[in-house]
Scaffold this motif. Structure first.
Motif, PDB file in Angstrom:
ATOM      1  N   THR A  44       0.832  -1.207   0.000  1.00  0.00           N
ATOM      2  CA  THR A  44       0.000   0.000   0.000  1.00  0.00           C
ATOM      3  C   THR A  44       0.865   1.254   0.000  1.00  0.00           C
ATOM      4  N   SER A  45       1.941   1.238   0.768  1.00  0.00           N
ATOM      5  CA  SER A  45       2.854   2.388   0.806  1.00  0.00           C
ATOM      6  C   SER A  45       3.538   2.579  -0.540  1.00  0.00           C
ATOM      7  N   VAL A  46       3.872   1.482  -1.184  1.00  0.00           N
ATOM      8  CA  VAL A  46       4.484   1.555  -2.519  1.00  0.00           C
ATOM      9  C   VAL A  46       3.509   2.201  -3.498  1.00  0.00           C
ATOM     10  N   SER A  47       2.268   1.751  -3.493  1.00  0.00           N
ATOM     11  CA  SER A  47       1.294   2.296  -4.444  1.00  0.00           C
ATOM     12  C   SER A  47       1.022   3.772  -4.157  1.00  0.00           C
ATOM     13  N   HIS A  48       0.971   4.153  -2.883  1.00  0.00           N
ATOM     14  CA  HIS A  48       0.777   5.572  -2.546  1.00  0.00           C
ATOM     15  C   HIS A  48       1.947   6.416  -3.047  1.00  0.00           C
ATOM     16  N   ALA A  49       3.163   5.932  -2.873  1.00  0.00           N
ATOM     17  CA  ALA A  49       4.348   6.669  -3.325  1.00  0.00           C
ATOM     18  C   ALA A  49       4.321   6.846  -4.839  1.00  0.00           C
ATOM     19  N   VAL A  50       3.960   5.794  -5.563  1.00  0.00           N
ATOM     20  CA  VAL A  50       3.874   5.871  -7.026  1.00  0.00           C
ATOM     21  C   VAL A  50       2.813   6.892  -7.436  1.00  0.00           C
ATOM     22  N   ASN A  51       1.651   6.820  -6.796  1.00  0.00           N
ATOM     23  CA  ASN A  51       0.568   7.754  -7.127  1.00  0.00           C
ATOM     24  C   ASN A  51       0.949   9.196  -6.810  1.00  0.00           C
ATOM     25  N   GLU A  52       1.581   9.416  -5.659  1.00  0.00           N
ATOM     26  CA  GLU A  52       1.972  10.770  -5.278  1.00  0.00           C
ATOM     27  C   GLU A  52       3.044  11.318  -6.226  1.00  0.00           C
ATOM     28  N   ALA A  53       4.004  10.496  -6.589  1.00  0.00           N
ATOM     29  CA  ALA A  53       5.044  10.934  -7.519  1.00  0.00           C
ATOM     30  C   ALA A  53       4.444  11.254  -8.883  1.00  0.00           C
ATOM     31  N   THR A  54       3.538  10.413  -9.329  1.00  0.00           N
ATOM     32  CA  THR A  54       2.886  10.625 -10.624  1.00  0.00           C
ATOM     33  C   THR A  54       2.103  11.937 -10.624  1.00  0.00           C
ATOM     34  N   GLU A  55       1.371  12.195  -9.546  1.00  0.00           N
ATOM     35  CA  GLU A  55       0.614  13.444  -9.445  1.00  0.00           C
ATOM     36  C   GLU A  55       1.541  14.651  -9.422  1.00  0.00           C
ATOM     37  N   TYR A  56       2.646  14.538  -8.701  1.00  0.00           N
ATOM     38  CA  TYR A  56       3.617  15.633  -8.642  1.00  0.00           C
ATOM     39  C   TYR A  56       4.180  15.924 -10.043  1.00  0.00           C
ATOM     40  N   ILE A  57       4.502  14.876 -10.754  1.00  0.00           N
ATOM     41  CA  ILE A  57       5.032  15.045 -12.115  1.00  0.00           C
ATOM     42  C   ILE A  57       3.990  15.696 -13.018  1.00  0.00           C
ATOM     43  N   LYS A  58       2.744  15.231 -12.934  1.00  0.00           N
ATOM     44  CA  LYS A  58       1.673  15.817 -13.750  1.00  0.00           C
ATOM     45  C   LYS A  58       1.510  17.302 -13.450  1.00  0.00           C
ATOM     46  N   GLU A  59       1.502  17.650 -12.149  1.00  0.00           N
ATOM     47  CA  GLU A  59       1.340  19.052 -11.763  1.00  0.00           C
ATOM     48  C   GLU A  59       2.511  19.901 -12.256  1.00  0.00           C
ATOM     49  N   THR A  60       3.719  19.370 -12.124  1.00  0.00           N
ATOM     50  CA  THR A  60       4.903  20.108 -12.565  1.00  0.00           C
ATOM     51  C   THR A  60       4.880  20.329 -14.068  1.00  0.00           C
ATOM     52  N   LEU A  61       4.537  19.284 -14.820  1.00  0.00           N
ATOM     53  CA  LEU A  61       4.450  19.419 -16.273  1.00  0.00           C
ATOM     54  C   LEU A  61       3.354  20.398 -16.667  1.00  0.00           C
ATOM     55  N   LYS A  62       2.224  20.336 -15.963  1.00  0.00           N
ATOM     56  CA  LYS A  62       1.114  21.251 -16.261  1.00  0.00           C
ATOM     57  C   LYS A  62       1.552  22.702 -16.057  1.00  0.00           C
ATOM     58  N   LYS A  63       2.316  22.951 -14.977  1.00  0.00           N
ATOM     59  CA  LYS A  63       2.829  24.302 -14.722  1.00  0.00           C
ATOM     60  C   LYS A  63       3.761  24.751 -15.854  1.00  0.00           C
ATOM     61  N   ARG A  64       4.399  23.789 -16.490  1.00  0.00           N
ATOM     62  CA  ARG A  64       5.310  24.097 -17.606  1.00  0.00           C
ATOM     63  C   ARG A  64       4.589  24.095 -18.952  1.00  0.00           C
ATOM     64  N   GLY A  65       3.276  23.888 -18.912  1.00  0.00           N
ATOM     65  CA  GLY A  65       2.476  23.918 -20.135  1.00  0.00           C
ATOM     66  C   GLY A  65       2.531  22.634 -20.946  1.00  0.00           C
ATOM     67  N   ILE A  66       2.821  21.508 -20.274  1.00  0.00           N
ATOM     68  CA  ILE A  66       2.931  20.221 -20.968  1.00  0.00           C
ATOM     69  C   ILE A  66       1.885  19.261 -20.413  1.00  0.00           C
ATOM     70  N   GLU A  67       1.102  18.642 -21.296  1.00  0.00           N
ATOM     71  CA  GLU A  67       0.118  17.628 -20.880  1.00  0.00           C
ATOM     72  C   GLU A  67       0.782  16.266 -20.826  1.00  0.00           C
ATOM     73  N   TRP A  68       0.512  15.512 -19.775  1.00  0.00           N
ATOM     74  CA  TRP A  68       1.049  14.149 -19.644  1.00  0.00           C
ATOM     75  C   TRP A  68      -0.027  13.275 -19.028  1.00  0.00           C
ATOM     76  N   ASN A  69      -0.376  12.190 -19.700  1.00  0.00           N
ATOM     77  CA  ASN A  69      -1.386  11.271 -19.191  1.00  0.00           C
ATOM     78  C   ASN A  69      -0.746   9.926 -18.944  1.00  0.00           C
ATOM     79  N   TYR A  70      -0.529   9.614 -17.688  1.00  0.00           N
ATOM     80  CA  TYR A  70       0.088   8.338 -17.301  1.00  0.00           C
ATOM     81  C   TYR A  70      -0.866   7.571 -16.452  1.00  0.00           C
TER      82      TYR A  70
END
Length: 70
Positions: A44-70
């Motif tokens: 469960t901790s592994v899946s939470h870490a993956v989800n949180e990292a993925t969300e962080y990456i999506k937010e960072t890319l969005k701030k840079r004007g890049i769409e990413w769907n993972y």
């Protein structure tokens, strides 16, 4: 871009380092259970870490004007 974000996460905070490390493991194995077995970290901790990292990456890319769907 994603590699750069993961690298930035590794030097940001301990939590960000953990999330990026777990996400890198997941990208290699694509299996939460295998990561849990190899590290002793609960699945469960592994899946939470993956989800949180993925969300962080999506937010960072969005701030840079890049769409990413993972």
């Amino acid at each position: 871009e994603i590699e750069g974000i993961l690298t930035d996460m590794e030097v940001d905070t301990v939590e960000a380092w953990y999330q990026s490390t777990i996400l890198r493991m997941y990208l290699k194995t694509n299996n939460y259970s295998e990561i849990a077995r190899n590290t002793g970290i609960p699945r469960t901790s592994v899946s939470h870490a993956v989800n949180e990292a993925t969300e962080y990456i999506k937010e960072t890319l969005k701030k840079r004007g890049i769409e990413w769907n993972y």
